[in-house]
Design an enzyme around this catalytic site. Structure first.
Site, PDB file in Angstrom:
ATOM      1  N   ASP A 327       0.857  -1.186   0.000  1.00 51.84           N
ATOM      2  CA  ASP A 327       0.000   0.000   0.000  1.00 51.84           C
ATOM      3  C   ASP A 327       0.895   1.238   0.000  1.00 51.84           C
ATOM      4  O   ASP A 327       2.120   1.117  -0.057  1.00 51.84           O
ATOM      5  CB  ASP A 327      -0.918   0.012   1.228  1.00 51.84           C
ATOM      6  CG  ASP A 327      -0.155   0.240   2.529  1.00 51.84           C
ATOM      7  OD1 ASP A 327       1.097   0.287   2.507  1.00 51.84           O
ATOM      8  OD2 ASP A 327      -0.800   0.377   3.575  1.00 51.84           O
ATOM      9  N   ASP A 329       1.447   4.863   2.244  1.00 54.96           N
ATOM     10  CA  ASP A 329       1.085   5.528   3.495  1.00 54.96           C
ATOM     11  C   ASP A 329       1.582   6.975   3.494  1.00 54.96           C
ATOM     12  O   ASP A 329       2.774   7.204   3.266  1.00 54.96           O
ATOM     13  CB  ASP A 329       1.748   4.810   4.692  1.00 54.96           C
ATOM     14  CG  ASP A 329       1.567   3.295   4.635  1.00 54.96           C
ATOM     15  OD1 ASP A 329       0.467   2.832   4.948  1.00 54.96           O
ATOM     16  OD2 ASP A 329       2.535   2.589   4.282  1.00 54.96           O
ATOM     17  N   ASP A 410      -3.364   4.792   2.464  1.00 56.16           N
ATOM     18  CA  ASP A 410      -3.702   5.201   3.833  1.00 56.16           C
ATOM     19  C   ASP A 410      -3.248   6.627   4.056  1.00 56.16           C
ATOM     20  O   ASP A 410      -2.100   6.969   3.754  1.00 56.16           O
ATOM     21  CB  ASP A 410      -2.982   4.312   4.865  1.00 56.16           C
ATOM     22  CG  ASP A 410      -3.696   2.992   5.083  1.00 56.16           C
ATOM     23  OD1 ASP A 410      -4.761   2.784   4.469  1.00 56.16           O
ATOM     24  OD2 ASP A 410      -3.203   2.185   5.872  1.00 56.16           O
TER      25      ASP A 410
HETATM   26  P1  UTP Z   1       2.260  -1.044   6.596  1.00 57.60           P
HETATM   27  O1  UTP Z   1       1.372  -2.144   7.049  1.00 57.60           O
HETATM   28  O2  UTP Z   1       1.819  -0.270   5.405  1.00 57.60           O
HETATM   29  O3  UTP Z   1       3.714  -1.659   6.404  1.00 57.60           O
HETATM   30  O4  UTP Z   1       2.426  -0.077   7.824  1.00 57.60           O
HETATM   31  P2  UTP Z   1       4.881  -1.270   5.409  1.00 57.60           P
HETATM   32  O5  UTP Z   1       6.134  -1.421   6.175  1.00 57.60           O
HETATM   33  O6  UTP Z   1       4.614   0.044   4.749  1.00 57.60           O
HETATM   34  O7  UTP Z   1       4.824  -2.454   4.389  1.00 57.60           O
HETATM   35  P3  UTP Z   1       4.335  -2.439   2.871  1.00 57.60           P
HETATM   36  O8  UTP Z   1       5.524  -1.966   2.104  1.00 57.60           O
HETATM   37  O9  UTP Z   1       3.164  -1.518   2.756  1.00 57.60           O
HETATM   38  O10 UTP Z   1       3.980  -3.856   2.540  1.00 57.60           O
HETATM   39  C1  UTP Z   1       3.340   1.000   7.837  1.00 57.60           C
HETATM   40  C2  UTP Z   1       3.638   1.417   9.222  1.00 57.60           C
HETATM   41  O11 UTP Z   1       2.504   1.975   9.830  1.00 57.60           O
HETATM   42  C3  UTP Z   1       2.284   1.399  11.089  1.00 57.60           C
HETATM   43  C4  UTP Z   1       2.917   0.038  11.041  1.00 57.60           C
HETATM   44  O12 UTP Z   1       3.350  -0.346  12.316  1.00 57.60           O
HETATM   45  C5  UTP Z   1       4.074   0.250  10.103  1.00 57.60           C
HETATM   46  O13 UTP Z   1       5.183   0.648  10.862  1.00 57.60           O
HETATM   47  N1  UTP Z   1       0.847   1.274  11.346  1.00 57.60           N
HETATM   48  C6  UTP Z   1       0.055   0.635  10.457  1.00 57.60           C
HETATM   49  C7  UTP Z   1       0.319   1.776  12.493  1.00 57.60           C
HETATM   50  O14 UTP Z   1       1.035   2.370  13.321  1.00 57.60           O
HETATM   51  N2  UTP Z   1      -1.022   1.634  12.747  1.00 57.60           N
HETATM   52  C8  UTP Z   1      -1.831   0.994  11.894  1.00 57.60           C
HETATM   53  O15 UTP Z   1      -3.044   0.877  12.160  1.00 57.60           O
HETATM   54  C9  UTP Z   1      -1.273   0.495  10.710  1.00 57.60           C
HETATM   55 MN    MN Z   2       2.777   0.491   3.667  1.00 58.42          MN
END
Ligand code: UTP
Ligand code: MN
Length: 486
Positions: A327, A329, A410
């Site tokens: 995804d 972020d 997100d």
């Molecule tokens: P992600 O699940 O998107 O992981 O969460 P990522 O490392 O970006 O992996 P890919 O590349 O998308 O597969 C990103 C960060 O946001 C935090 C997670 O702990 C992670 O560090 N997070 C995610 C939160 O703090 N709260 C949430 O509800 C979701």
């Molecule tokens: Mn991510």
């Protein structure tokens, strides 16, 4: 003469998905690399190939007579020559090189001169004396880059972690994740379990799996898990956006194992799950860095149109330097505290009005320091104003039959006073975050969340305007995002 169509296909095959990651044209026409997959592993080979292409090197996917430099890892001179012989040699014979030549060349940004020490070495006869590794206990004390020397071991342990998580066995999941993270931080490939004596975080179960892979090349537990109907069904069903392990488990008990059976079952789906099912293939296709950048440009426009001076930062895996993710972020803030209030609905309305959102659900900010105090909420869900969405990304016309694809996006809005904590918390990796919180609690008597850091002994909040300050408060050496890939 190669027919035009075929030539085109193999051209795109050469660059593959990394063309979007900015492949440079070949800068060293006299050097043609081939990376030997044996012992190196497929994922490390792909990583190194991509690295070299970005630096302007030509890397061949298949061995041929054009290859001038063969790069090997953990392969002896004898094995290397044996392999080259089996390929029919190559005229003139290419250099057979250790990965040290490759690393030095990448660092230099050009092919360095081939020296004796770069040639594949002969293994000394008899049992080699293997050096023991030594590593700090907490992942947040270590530097973990994307370069992983032990990917076959970490892939295996990650699969067991994933299976444990899908079966609601969080403790086992964390144990496998910690073991995998430890191996990712090692400076070279593990050759024997004797090297792992005295390492923290390696439980008996993980060690058993590692030993079996080192001795036989695979782990029976990993292979039987991978092949099991339950694991496959859990993966398929939780691959639907909006479906968690609990829902998947319930469906499996009702005889639903795949999307087809789900569609035929007449199960009532919520709005998120309906959107997830509709865009299943797109959402399960990795997002490239170029796609993340394209989305960033749109979100930037949205944010600055609805509030002057508001800023966005790409977080998550892409901030750690990953070339793809599941995804995208973004964190959104405004340099004046309070101006960010009410920002999310406006951003979402702007994106919706322009037709960029296929699905969205916004949750409002529910964190109030004065009421909630330092305790962190159950699980690591934080309470920022947050929008889970599916983004409709226009696709360049010549690269696809379709006009757009769906990407998970997100958005998180943070007040500037909490921004450093939000950025640290949303950059990941998930294990790195978990370890930071464990370190804060166990070693420092502090509570860390994506909102704040609280000193339990002194009863005060510790403010921070940057990630560096948070590491200092925690008594940790600063680890940059690219080395948080635990
Ligand atoms: P992600 O699940 O998107 O992981 O969460 P990522 O490392 O970006 O992996 P890919 O590349 O998308 O597969 C990103 C960060 O946001 C935090 C997670 O702990 C992670 O560090 N997070 C995610 C939160 O703090 N709260 C949430 O509800 C979701
Ligand atoms: Mn991510």
């Amino acid at each position: 003469m190669v027919p035009l169509k075929r030539r085109k296909l193999s051209d795109t095959g050469m660059c593959g998905s990394n063309s979007s990651a900015g492949t440079e044209p070949t800068r060293f026409p006299q050097v043609v690399l081939f990376l030997l997959e044996r012992k190196m592993g497929a994922s490390r080979r792909a990583f190194l190939s991509q690295l070299a292409r970005r630096k302007g090197f030509q890397v061949e996917q298949m061995f041929s007579g054009n290859v001038t430099h063969v790069v090997c890892e953990n392969v002896s001179g004898d094995d290397g020559r044996l392999w080259l012989g089996s390929q029919g040699g190559g005229r003139p014979s290419p250099h057979l090189l250790d990965v040290s030549w490759f690393t030095e060349s990448m660092r230099a940004g050009r092919p360095v001169e081939v020296l004796d020490r770069h040639q594949l070495q002969e293994r000394p006869s008899g049992e080699p004396e293997l050096e023991e590794f030594s590593v700090a206990s907490y992942a947040c004390q270590r530097r973990t880059s994307l370069e992983n020397h032990n990917s076959s071991l970490t892939d295996a342990l990650s699969l067991l972690a994933e299976n444990a998580e899908l079966n609601d066995e969080e403790g086992r999941g964390v144990a496998f994740r910690r073991a995998a993270a430890l191996l990712k931080a090692l400076p070279s490939a593990v050759l024997g379990v004797s090297q792992l004596r005295g390492l923290p975080c390696l439980g008996e179960h993980s060690l058993r799996v590692i030993k079996e892979i080192l001795e036989t090349g695979t782990s029976s537990e990993v292979e039987s898990t991978r092949a099991s109907e339950r694991f496959k069904a859990l993966k398929a069903l939780t691959g639907i956006f909006g479906v968690g392990a609990k829902t998947a488990d319930r469906w499996i008990r009702e005889g639903i194992h795949d999307l087809q059976q789900l569609r035929a079952s007449g199960q009532v789906l919520n709005r998120a799950q309906r959107a997830g099912l509709q865009h299943y293939a797109d959402i399960n296709q990795p997002v490239t860095r170029a796609e993340a950048d394209a989305i960033q440009a749109v979100v930037e426009k949205a944010v600055s149109s609805v509030l002057r001076g508001a800023q966005i930062v790409l977080a998550g895996g892409f901030r750690r330097g990953k070339l793809s993710g599941h995804d995208v972020d973004f964190l959104i803030t405004h340099p004046e505290e309070g101006r960010e209030v009410g920002l999310m609905p406006k951003v979402v309305s702007w994106l919706e009005a322009q037709g960029f959102l296929l699905y969205q659900k916004t949750t409002r900010n529910s964190y109030l320091e004065s009421i909630d105090g330092p305790g962190r909420p159950p699980s690591n869900m934080d309470r920022f104003e947050r929008c889970f969405s599916i983004f409709k990304l226009p696709v360049a016309a010549e690269s696809s039959q379709r006009a757009w694809r769906a990407v998970r996006l997100d958005l998180v809005v943070s007040p500037i006073s909490q921004f450093a904590f939000a950025l640290l918390g949303w950059t990941g990796s998930k294990l790195f975050e978990r370890e930071l919180r464990r370190w804060a609690g166990h070693e420092r008597g502090m509570s860390l969340s994506s909102h704040a850091l609280y000193d339990n002994k002194q009863g005060v909040y510790l403010r921070a305007a940057s990630e560096e300050e948070i590491f200092t408060h925690l008594g940790l050496e600063f680890i940059p995002p690219s080395e948080r890939n635990a």
